[in-house]
Design an enzyme around this catalytic site. Sequence first.
Site, PDB file in Angstrom:
ATOM      1  N   GLU A 185      12.528  -1.265  -7.260  1.00  0.00           N
ATOM      2  CA  GLU A 185      13.989  -0.763  -7.125  1.00  0.00           C
ATOM      3  C   GLU A 185      14.443  -1.431  -7.479  1.00  0.00           C
ATOM      4  O   GLU A 185      15.703  -3.235  -6.904  1.00  0.00           O
ATOM      5  CB  GLU A 185      13.461  -0.472  -5.456  1.00  0.00           C
ATOM      6  CG  GLU A 185      14.781   0.945  -5.777  1.00  0.00           C
ATOM      7  CD  GLU A 185      14.723   1.462  -4.048  1.00  0.00           C
ATOM      8  OE1 GLU A 185      13.573   1.248  -3.723  1.00  0.00           O
ATOM      9  OE2 GLU A 185      16.138   2.434  -3.698  1.00  0.00           O
ATOM     10  N   ASP A 198       4.137   6.920   2.002  1.00  0.00           N
ATOM     11  CA  ASP A 198       4.740   5.559   2.327  1.00  0.00           C
ATOM     12  C   ASP A 198       4.522   5.015   3.362  1.00  0.00           C
ATOM     13  O   ASP A 198       4.345   6.010   4.376  1.00  0.00           O
ATOM     14  CB  ASP A 198       6.582   5.839   1.997  1.00  0.00           C
ATOM     15  CG  ASP A 198       7.530   5.357   1.473  1.00  0.00           C
ATOM     16  OD1 ASP A 198       6.316   4.182   0.851  1.00  0.00           O
ATOM     17  OD2 ASP A 198       8.504   5.093   0.968  1.00  0.00           O
TER      18      ASP A 198
HETATM   19  O1  KIV Z   1      10.827   6.701  -0.211  1.00  0.00           O
HETATM   20  C1  KIV Z   1      11.736   6.935  -1.487  1.00  0.00           C
HETATM   21  O2  KIV Z   1      11.885   7.354  -1.687  1.00  0.00           O
HETATM   22  C2  KIV Z   1      11.216   5.388  -2.257  1.00  0.00           C
HETATM   23  C3  KIV Z   1      11.082   5.636  -3.625  1.00  0.00           C
HETATM   24  C4  KIV Z   1      13.075   4.971  -4.144  1.00  0.00           C
HETATM   25  C5  KIV Z   1      10.109   5.060  -4.367  1.00  0.00           C
HETATM   26  O3  KIV Z   1      10.365   4.633  -1.354  1.00  0.00           O
END
Ligand code: KIV
Length: 278
Positions: free
Chosen positions: A182, A83
Amino acid sequence: MYSDKIEQLIAKKNKEKIVMLTCYDYSFAHILNETAIDAVLVGDSLANVVLGLDRTKSLSFREMHAHTKAVSRAVHRALVIADMPYCAYQRNPGKAYEYARKLIDDAGAHAVKLEWFSRCPQVAEQLVRKQIPVMGHIGLTPQTVDKLGGFKVQGKDLQSARRLKEQARILEDLGVFAIVFECIPQEVTQTLTRAVKIPTIGIGSGKWCDGQILVLYDLLGIYPGRRPKFVKTFENLDVRIQQAVAEYVKEVKGLSFPGEEHSFLLNPEILQKIQKYL
Ligand code: KIV
């Protein structure tokens, strides 16, 4: 255009469900590596479930980089997606490529994930053009939760469902390889999943997505914080951990741990010398 792992993931659309989990450290990554999980997300939920922060927005790039590196060391079969922390693209979109490159070349991720925000198309376009595989994320996007009026289901009326469709189409046209949905009503995700050719991965978005993702600590029941309606706790590991620790406390206090089998013993000759001269 994409690596084999990403092509394999895309090929699952309309054939089999894609299963993803978040993961943040080497030991859990090692466990997940022995399962049939298709992809692992080093999610910025790291901020909440590992670091105890109340907002994902506060996560630093160094933290995401270190945890991505730890996970990549153990996950060899599944796709690893990192991410992008808020500070690495939303605060300064001009730096996005530099940070994404580090997560891939240095920390070992195969792809990065971007949450939707006003300049998401420009950032996604730039990354894809420079050969960074990108996963999108629309609906409830926690990094900009204040702009969405809190942790609320998105796409509940025609206008906002249309907005989500437009975002999904923009991301697909820009070349992202999959999109996380989401907290979107399942009827909307059904339509949106049909509207794009790339896989959609749902969390709190019902059964019609091409795949599902959950936060690992929610699935295992070890995160003490808020547990949204969409979370299914598959195991109460918190209770089992507490039982194991209670057993450990009992054995240490009762002098049954450590036993000889957990201790290092000297050879008798050296023991004699040590007892005499030490
Ligand atoms: O950071 C995370 O856990 C996420 C998921 C909810 C997709 O982005």
